[in-house]
Enzyme design. Structure first.
Site, PDB file in Angstrom:
ATOM      1  N   HIS A   1       5.062 -20.562   7.892  1.00  0.00           N
ATOM      2  CA  HIS A   1       4.639 -19.202   8.249  1.00  0.00           C
ATOM      3  C   HIS A   1       4.082 -19.083   9.655  1.00  0.00           C
ATOM      4  CE1 HIS A   1       0.660 -20.880   7.352  1.00  0.00           C
ATOM      5  NE2 HIS A   1       0.160 -19.891   8.033  1.00  0.00           N
TER       6      HIS A   1
HETATM    7  C1  UD1 Z   1      -2.817 -15.501   9.860  1.00  0.00           C
HETATM    8  C2  UD1 Z   1      -3.498 -16.444  10.849  1.00  0.00           C
HETATM    9  C3  UD1 Z   1      -2.972 -17.854  10.655  1.00  0.00           C
HETATM   10  C4  UD1 Z   1      -3.095 -18.302   9.214  1.00  0.00           C
HETATM   11  C5  UD1 Z   1      -2.482 -17.267   8.268  1.00  0.00           C
HETATM   12  C6  UD1 Z   1      -2.798 -17.651   6.852  1.00  0.00           C
HETATM   13  C7  UD1 Z   1      -4.149 -15.452  13.007  1.00  0.00           C
HETATM   14  C8  UD1 Z   1      -3.816 -15.383  14.444  1.00  0.00           C
HETATM   15  N1  UD1 Z   1      -3.221 -16.047  12.215  1.00  0.00           N
HETATM   16  O1  UD1 Z   1      -1.430 -15.483  10.156  1.00  0.00           O
HETATM   17  O2  UD1 Z   1      -3.711 -18.751  11.472  1.00  0.00           O
HETATM   18  O3  UD1 Z   1      -2.447 -19.535   9.068  1.00  0.00           O
HETATM   19  O4  UD1 Z   1      -3.045 -15.972   8.525  1.00  0.00           O
HETATM   20  O5  UD1 Z   1      -1.848 -17.186   5.954  1.00  0.00           O
HETATM   21  O6  UD1 Z   1      -5.179 -15.023  12.602  1.00  0.00           O
HETATM   22  N2  UD1 Z   1       1.386  -9.299   6.086  1.00  0.00           N
HETATM   23  C9  UD1 Z   1       1.584  -8.668   4.881  1.00  0.00           C
HETATM   24  N3  UD1 Z   1       0.548  -8.668   3.992  1.00  0.00           N
HETATM   25  C10 UD1 Z   1      -0.654  -9.217   4.254  1.00  0.00           C
HETATM   26  C11 UD1 Z   1      -0.853  -9.823   5.500  1.00  0.00           C
HETATM   27  C12 UD1 Z   1       0.181  -9.869   6.405  1.00  0.00           C
HETATM   28  O7  UD1 Z   1       2.649  -8.148   4.599  1.00  0.00           O
HETATM   29  O8  UD1 Z   1      -1.550  -9.173   3.396  1.00  0.00           O
HETATM   30  C13 UD1 Z   1       2.511  -9.381   7.057  1.00  0.00           C
HETATM   31  C14 UD1 Z   1       2.537  -8.272   8.084  1.00  0.00           C
HETATM   32  O9  UD1 Z   1       3.871  -7.945   8.332  1.00  0.00           O
HETATM   33  C15 UD1 Z   1       1.928  -8.932   9.305  1.00  0.00           C
HETATM   34  C16 UD1 Z   1       2.357 -10.379   9.171  1.00  0.00           C
HETATM   35  O10 UD1 Z   1       2.400 -10.621   7.776  1.00  0.00           O
HETATM   36  O11 UD1 Z   1       2.375  -8.353  10.509  1.00  0.00           O
HETATM   37  C17 UD1 Z   1       1.434 -11.354   9.849  1.00  0.00           C
HETATM   38  O12 UD1 Z   1       0.078 -11.198   9.400  1.00  0.00           O
HETATM   39  P1  UD1 Z   1      -1.159 -11.636  10.336  1.00  0.00           P
HETATM   40  O13 UD1 Z   1      -2.427 -11.466   9.608  1.00  0.00           O
HETATM   41  O14 UD1 Z   1      -1.056 -10.984  11.684  1.00  0.00           O
HETATM   42  O15 UD1 Z   1      -0.912 -13.157  10.624  1.00  0.00           O
HETATM   43  P2  UD1 Z   1      -0.491 -14.329   9.651  1.00  0.00           P
HETATM   44  O16 UD1 Z   1       0.892 -14.737  10.004  1.00  0.00           O
HETATM   45  O17 UD1 Z   1      -0.779 -13.961   8.239  1.00  0.00           O
HETATM   46  N1  UDP Z   2      -1.505 -21.153  -0.905  1.00  0.00           N
HETATM   47  C1  UDP Z   2      -1.429 -20.415  -2.096  1.00  0.00           C
HETATM   48  N2  UDP Z   2      -0.231 -19.839  -2.427  1.00  0.00           N
HETATM   49  C2  UDP Z   2       0.885 -19.957  -1.649  1.00  0.00           C
HETATM   50  C3  UDP Z   2       0.796 -20.711  -0.448  1.00  0.00           C
HETATM   51  C4  UDP Z   2      -0.406 -21.283  -0.111  1.00  0.00           C
HETATM   52  O1  UDP Z   2      -2.415 -20.307  -2.834  1.00  0.00           O
HETATM   53  O2  UDP Z   2       1.931 -19.407  -2.000  1.00  0.00           O
HETATM   54  C5  UDP Z   2      -2.802 -21.743  -0.515  1.00  0.00           C
HETATM   55  C6  UDP Z   2      -2.768 -23.239  -0.286  1.00  0.00           C
HETATM   56  O3  UDP Z   2      -3.056 -23.922  -1.496  1.00  0.00           O
HETATM   57  C7  UDP Z   2      -3.854 -23.440   0.765  1.00  0.00           C
HETATM   58  C8  UDP Z   2      -3.857 -22.134   1.530  1.00  0.00           C
HETATM   59  O4  UDP Z   2      -3.148 -21.198   0.746  1.00  0.00           O
HETATM   60  O5  UDP Z   2      -5.141 -23.604   0.179  1.00  0.00           O
HETATM   61  C9  UDP Z   2      -3.225 -22.293   2.887  1.00  0.00           C
HETATM   62  O6  UDP Z   2      -3.096 -21.043   3.488  1.00  0.00           O
HETATM   63  P1  UDP Z   2      -2.045 -20.747   4.634  1.00  0.00           P
HETATM   64  O7  UDP Z   2      -0.984 -21.771   4.625  1.00  0.00           O
HETATM   65  O8  UDP Z   2      -1.657 -19.321   4.499  1.00  0.00           O
HETATM   66  O9  UDP Z   2      -2.929 -20.830   5.957  1.00  0.00           O
HETATM   67  P2  UDP Z   2      -3.365 -22.054   6.908  1.00  0.00           P
HETATM   68  O10 UDP Z   2      -4.050 -23.072   6.083  1.00  0.00           O
HETATM   69  O11 UDP Z   2      -2.138 -22.546   7.595  1.00  0.00           O
HETATM   70  O12 UDP Z   2      -4.250 -21.383   7.898  1.00  0.00           O
END
Ligand code: UD1
Ligand code: UDP
Length: 358
Positions: A205
């Site tokens: 992601h």
């Molecule tokens: C964010 C964090 C990343 C983390 C991830 C965990 C930053 C810069 N990035 O990335 O470090 O690893 O969260 O999962 O803070 N969206 C939805 N539903 C949601 C949230 C997001 O549909 O509840 C979609 C939207 O299209 C959005 C995209 O996901 O534009 C990205 O969401 P965003 O919160 O900007 O960043 P993440 O990729 O989730």
């Molecule tokens: N996770 C979850 N469901 C999923 C994918 C991940 O519960 O479908 C949990 C996973 O066990 C871990 C956390 O989400 O604890 C990691 O989050 P993510 O990969 O979104 O963010 P990152 O750790 O890279 O910031």
């Protein structure tokens, strides 16, 4: 002392859950401030329900947007809440835009701040997370470092000794909260027709992978080859960013088993029973190391080098050939490495340090 616990995304909810649960069980004066960065049910509410967390007192509802817009929205929202609530300390966890904005708002109001999971560095400034974690560490009053390496990094950057505390990582506490339920969970395996040791589990992601067509395509190509060569399903609970980009970039994930993001217990069960996990997630690199499941990291660097050093993880980048070679190597690993992330008492230690101990 009133404590504000700020969170906004899936990994923050999971990693702060052990702290929130301890605060609740001790009857502490605290509240949860949700930035609203994540808002879809499967990225947010499901974790509150499963981990039985109290509802957030505030939700800023920042939602998605460019980095500037999202960070600015959270910054303004957090400032207003902190001015009104006047907590003695604000806790934030990790490296998201929610963390940066929370810490910045608090420090300018002269409110004490604690950074959970301080001192991680990828040394890759192309990653938004690296900027966020460096700035958060340099603003905060309490730096809760998960490992000795993180302690060394913080000291090396000149941060005062008295601010840095070795606590372990609260992810161990979170895994401990749920691992029995995960171990007993056969439902998620049955739902996808898989059994122990006969599938790959994937999460991809990160912006630097899924926003870059060549990288995302390279990773998908490698996953399809794994499926063909090993004849094992590739289960990919797909993050909304990746789902969106898959169609926007016109990429083909044919053959891979794309599923909705899962609950925590389901995801831990999928990790526990996988032959191999391939990921660009920070938390998943840690959990696989803790659960002793081999991991291939689909990145060129990691801020979790401890996982590589103990032999649980390998860096493969995004090229097809590297990923296939690394997968072969890690499938042959004996999962007997030590857990470098502490003994599962990080939440307790953090609360002791800020004076909210039992
Ligand atoms: C964010 C964090 C990343 C983390 C991830 C965990 C930053 C810069 N990035 O990335 O470090 O690893 O969260 O999962 O803070 N969206 C939805 N539903 C949601 C949230 C997001 O549909 O509840 C979609 C939207 O299209 C959005 C995209 O996901 O534009 C990205 O969401 P965003 O919160 O900007 O960043 P993440 O990729 O989730
Ligand atoms: N996770 C979850 N469901 C999923 C994918 C991940 O519960 O479908 C949990 C996973 O066990 C871990 C956390 O989400 O604890 C990691 O989050 P993510 O990969 O979104 O963010 P990152 O750790 O890279 O910031």
């Amino acid at each position: 002392m009133k404590i504000a616990v700020s969170l906004g995304t899936r990994p923050e909810i999971i990693k702060l859950a052990p702290i929130i649960k301890l605060l609740e069980s001790r009857g502490a004066d605290f509240f949860i401030l949700h930035t609203g960065q994540h808002y879809s049910y499967e990225m947010d509410r499901v974790f509150f329900q499963e981990l039985e967390l109290p509802a957030a007192k505030f939700n800023i509802g920042a939602g998605s947007g460019t980095h500037a817009r999202q960070t600015a929205e959270i910054l303004v929202g957090v400032e207003g809440i902190l001015e009104k609530e006047k907590p003695g300390i604000v806790l934030a966890e990790g490296d998201t835009n929610s963390v940066l904005a929370t810490v910045l708002a608090a420090v300018k109001l002269h409110i004490k701040t604690g950074h959970v999971e301080a001192g991680l560095r990828s040394y890759d400034r192309n990653m938004p997370e690296e900027i966020n974690r460096v700035l958060a560490d340099h603003c905060c009053d309490y730096l809760f470092a998960p490992t000795q390496k993180a302690v060394g990094i913080l000291r090396g950057e000149g941060l005062p000794e008295e601010k840095v505390f070795l606590t372990g990582n609260t992810i161990v506490d979170a895994v401990n909260l749920m691992k029995d339920r995960a171990a007993a969970n056969r439902r998620v395996l049955a739902a996808h027709g898989i059994c122990r040791g006969n599938y790959f589990l994937v999460t991809v992601h990160r912006q630097e992978n899924v926003d870059v067509p060549e990288r995302f395509a390279g990773i998908l190509g490698a996953l399809k080859t794994l499926l063909a060569e090993y004849r094992m399903p590739v289960i990919y609970p797909i993050h909304p960013r990746s789902r969106k980009n898959l169609s926007a970039l016109g990429l083909d994930a044919g053959g891979l088993t794309l599923i909705e993001p899962t609950s925590y217990v389901d995801f831990l069960a999928l990790e526990l029973n996988a032959a191999l996990v391939l990921t660009d997630s920070g938390g998943v690199q840690e959990e696989t190391c803790i659960l002793r499941v081999p991991c291939v990291t689909l990145r060129d660097n990691t801020e979790r080098p401890e996982t590589v050093e103990v032999g649980a993880n390998i860096l493969a980048g995004a090229s097809r050939e590297n990923i296939l070679n690394c997968a072969e190597l890690m499938l042959g690993k004996k999962p007997a490495w030590p857990n470098p992330f502490g003994d599962g008492t990080a939440a307790h230690r953090i609360l002791q340090i800020i004076g909210a101990g039992a």
